[in-house]
Design an enzyme around this catalytic site. Structure first.
Site, PDB file in Angstrom:
ATOM      1  N   LYS A 127       0.804  -1.229   0.000  1.00 32.77           N
ATOM      2  CA  LYS A 127       0.000   0.000   0.000  1.00 32.77           C
ATOM      3  C   LYS A 127       0.841   1.285   0.000  1.00 32.77           C
ATOM      4  O   LYS A 127       0.395   2.306  -0.509  1.00 32.77           O
ATOM      5  CB  LYS A 127      -0.946   0.020   1.197  1.00 32.77           C
ATOM      6  CG  LYS A 127      -2.170  -0.856   1.056  1.00 32.77           C
ATOM      7  CD  LYS A 127      -3.122  -0.626   2.225  1.00 32.77           C
ATOM      8  CE  LYS A 127      -4.363  -1.458   2.111  1.00 32.77           C
ATOM      9  NZ  LYS A 127      -5.358  -1.158   3.152  1.00 32.77           N
ATOM     10  N   ASP A 174     -10.341   3.113   0.988  1.00 31.37           N
ATOM     11  CA  ASP A 174     -10.637   2.520   2.305  1.00 31.37           C
ATOM     12  C   ASP A 174     -11.514   3.459   3.128  1.00 31.37           C
ATOM     13  O   ASP A 174     -12.401   3.020   3.859  1.00 31.37           O
ATOM     14  CB  ASP A 174      -9.347   2.256   3.096  1.00 31.37           C
ATOM     15  CG  ASP A 174      -8.780   0.868   2.825  1.00 31.37           C
ATOM     16  OD1 ASP A 174      -9.509   0.016   2.285  1.00 31.37           O
ATOM     17  OD2 ASP A 174      -7.603   0.648   3.167  1.00 31.37           O
TER      18      ASP A 174
HETATM   19  P1  NDP Z   1      -1.252  -3.183  10.860  1.00 33.08           P
HETATM   20  O1  NDP Z   1      -0.354  -4.372  10.955  1.00 33.08           O
HETATM   21  O2  NDP Z   1      -0.795  -1.964  10.148  1.00 33.08           O
HETATM   22  O3  NDP Z   1      -1.687  -2.748  12.358  1.00 33.08           O
HETATM   23  C1  NDP Z   1      -2.046  -3.722  13.286  1.00 33.08           C
HETATM   24  C2  NDP Z   1      -2.606  -3.052  14.532  1.00 33.08           C
HETATM   25  O4  NDP Z   1      -3.150  -4.080  15.372  1.00 33.08           O
HETATM   26  C3  NDP Z   1      -1.573  -2.313  15.371  1.00 33.08           C
HETATM   27  O5  NDP Z   1      -2.165  -1.182  15.960  1.00 33.08           O
HETATM   28  C4  NDP Z   1      -1.223  -3.343  16.438  1.00 33.08           C
HETATM   29  O6  NDP Z   1      -0.777  -2.764  17.644  1.00 33.08           O
HETATM   30  C5  NDP Z   1      -2.565  -3.986  16.663  1.00 33.08           C
HETATM   31  N1  NDP Z   1      -2.497  -5.323  17.230  1.00 33.08           N
HETATM   32  C6  NDP Z   1      -2.029  -6.442  16.626  1.00 33.08           C
HETATM   33  N2  NDP Z   1      -2.154  -7.501  17.456  1.00 33.08           N
HETATM   34  C7  NDP Z   1      -2.718  -7.036  18.606  1.00 33.08           C
HETATM   35  C8  NDP Z   1      -3.114  -7.645  19.833  1.00 33.08           C
HETATM   36  N3  NDP Z   1      -2.951  -8.959  20.038  1.00 33.08           N
HETATM   37  N4  NDP Z   1      -3.676  -6.882  20.774  1.00 33.08           N
HETATM   38  C9  NDP Z   1      -3.872  -5.559  20.571  1.00 33.08           C
HETATM   39  N5  NDP Z   1      -3.511  -4.906  19.432  1.00 33.08           N
HETATM   40  C10 NDP Z   1      -2.943  -5.658  18.456  1.00 33.08           C
HETATM   41  O7  NDP Z   1      -2.601  -3.749  10.199  1.00 33.08           O
HETATM   42  P2  NDP Z   1      -3.702  -2.925   9.360  1.00 33.08           P
HETATM   43  O8  NDP Z   1      -3.908  -1.632  10.020  1.00 33.08           O
HETATM   44  O9  NDP Z   1      -3.380  -2.960   7.918  1.00 33.08           O
HETATM   45  O10 NDP Z   1      -4.994  -3.866   9.541  1.00 33.08           O
HETATM   46  C11 NDP Z   1      -5.670  -3.956  10.799  1.00 33.08           C
HETATM   47  C12 NDP Z   1      -6.861  -4.897  10.662  1.00 33.08           C
HETATM   48  O11 NDP Z   1      -7.837  -4.322   9.791  1.00 33.08           O
HETATM   49  C13 NDP Z   1      -6.499  -6.253  10.060  1.00 33.08           C
HETATM   50  O12 NDP Z   1      -7.170  -7.244  10.796  1.00 33.08           O
HETATM   51  C14 NDP Z   1      -7.021  -6.193   8.647  1.00 33.08           C
HETATM   52  O13 NDP Z   1      -7.397  -7.466   8.184  1.00 33.08           O
HETATM   53  C15 NDP Z   1      -8.237  -5.289   8.834  1.00 33.08           C
HETATM   54  N6  NDP Z   1      -8.603  -4.586   7.590  1.00 33.08           N
HETATM   55  C16 NDP Z   1      -9.859  -4.804   7.097  1.00 33.08           C
HETATM   56  C17 NDP Z   1     -10.267  -4.164   5.949  1.00 33.08           C
HETATM   57  C18 NDP Z   1     -11.645  -4.421   5.439  1.00 33.08           C
HETATM   58  O14 NDP Z   1     -11.903  -4.102   4.265  1.00 33.08           O
HETATM   59  N7  NDP Z   1     -12.567  -4.912   6.252  1.00 33.08           N
HETATM   60  C19 NDP Z   1      -9.375  -3.253   5.213  1.00 33.08           C
HETATM   61  C20 NDP Z   1      -8.077  -3.054   5.843  1.00 33.08           C
HETATM   62  C21 NDP Z   1      -7.723  -3.732   6.989  1.00 33.08           C
HETATM   63  P3  NDP Z   1       0.788  -2.409  17.919  1.00 33.08           P
HETATM   64  O15 NDP Z   1       1.014  -1.038  17.366  1.00 33.08           O
HETATM   65  O16 NDP Z   1       0.884  -2.483  19.399  1.00 33.08           O
HETATM   66  O17 NDP Z   1       1.587  -3.473  17.220  1.00 33.08           O
END
Ligand code: NDP
Length: 265
Positions: free
Chosen positions: A65, A101
């Protein structure tokens, strides 16, 4: 035949081919939406192929992205502000990048009265959370708070968009909660991000995860009588927006929705 596709790695799980091919078929459009599973190291090479093969459009997901923007002819202000491009379209031989998005977040929430004057809490501080902060800001939310497991990541995002931030454990209520972490992805039992006691019937809960469709948060929210928007809605609404720009035709929404639901329920 016009070629479109999802550019991601891994990409096999994507529901975009089912969604868009159902739309093309319903409207009799001679097009095929394919999977382009391309590792980060092969992105530049792929973009050369995109031009040679005259690919008409791409949905772009992880890990491309941000980097795809270096290989396009133009990127619009929305993708620049969100810092990510999830949508590419070809126009007169030029490849243009944008981000839809935010439409996938805004349209479903508008159906429940919109962001205006609402207190919004966003769980997560990754790429999807960035799109959510952008959308809430653009839609005049009364307040926006980013809550994240890693405080530093929340701080960086919140400072860029001039909003509040805190640790995930400090959730203290909101009108709209947008769940944008990956916690609980592909996990049928789910992960408790907010204790159920802190949810109430006046809240609107927007979940981004769609596998499983009923996440822990959605389950808890339904049990307390809150309103919910499940994760496939974001996928669908960004998909409708992309389809309309690619084809200049109104997307057959119900047919595309059914094609996605058939894959996840
Ligand atoms: P990123 O990897 O960029 O960010 C992940 C985020 O999740 C971070 O803030 C991370 O926190 C947090 N996180 C991960 N594991 C945990 C945990 N066990 N407990 C608490 N916080 C956690 O991912 P994206 O932002 O790209 O995607 C996020 C979600 O959104 C995904 O599940 C993705 O599938 C979904 N999504 C859905 C879309 C749709 O069309 N429905 C479109 C885009 C995304 P930290 O900073 O502490 O690591």
């Amino acid at each position: 035949m016009d070629i479109y596709g999802i550019l991601a790695h891994p990409a096999h799980h994507s529901l975009s081919p089912a969604m868009h091919n159902a739309g093309f078929k319903a409207l009799g459009i001679d097009a095929d939406f394919r999977i382009f599973d391309v590792p980060a190291s092969e992105l530049e090479q792929f973009t050369k192929l995109m031009r040679e093969e005259k690919i008409k459009g791409l949905s772009v997901s992880k890990p491309h992205k941000e980097n795809i923007m270096h290989f396009l002819d133009e990127v619009d202000g929305i993708a620049e502000k969100i810092g990510a491009c999830n949508f590419v379209y070809e126009k007169n031989g030029r490849y243009l990048g944008s981000n839809v998005d935010w439409i996938g977040i805004k349209e479903p929430i508008d159906q429940f009265g919109g962001f205006e004057d609402k207190n919004v809490v966003i769980l997560g501080a990754g790429g999807a959370a960035r799109a959510a902060v952008f959308t809430a800001k653009k839609s005049h939310a009364a307040s926006i708070t980013v809550l994240n497991r890693t405080l530093e990541h929340a701080k960086t995002l919140a400072e860029e968009f001039d909003c509040e931030f805190n640790k995930l454990v400090n959730f203290n209520g909101a009108d709209i909660v947008i769940q944008a972490t990956s916690a609980g992805l592909n996990n049928p039992e789910g992960v408790e991000l907010i204790p159920k006691e802190k949810l109430n019937p006046s809240m609107l809960i927007f979940e981004m995860i769609y596998t499983p469709r009923e996440t822990r948060l959605i389950r808890d929210a339904l049990e307390v009588g809150a309103q919910v928007i499940t994760g496939e809605n974001m996928l669908l609404h960004q998909g409708y927006a992309a389809f309309e720009i690619w084809t200049a035709q109104k997307p057959p929404r119900e047919i595309m929705r059914q094609a996605v639901l058939d894959k996840i329920t």
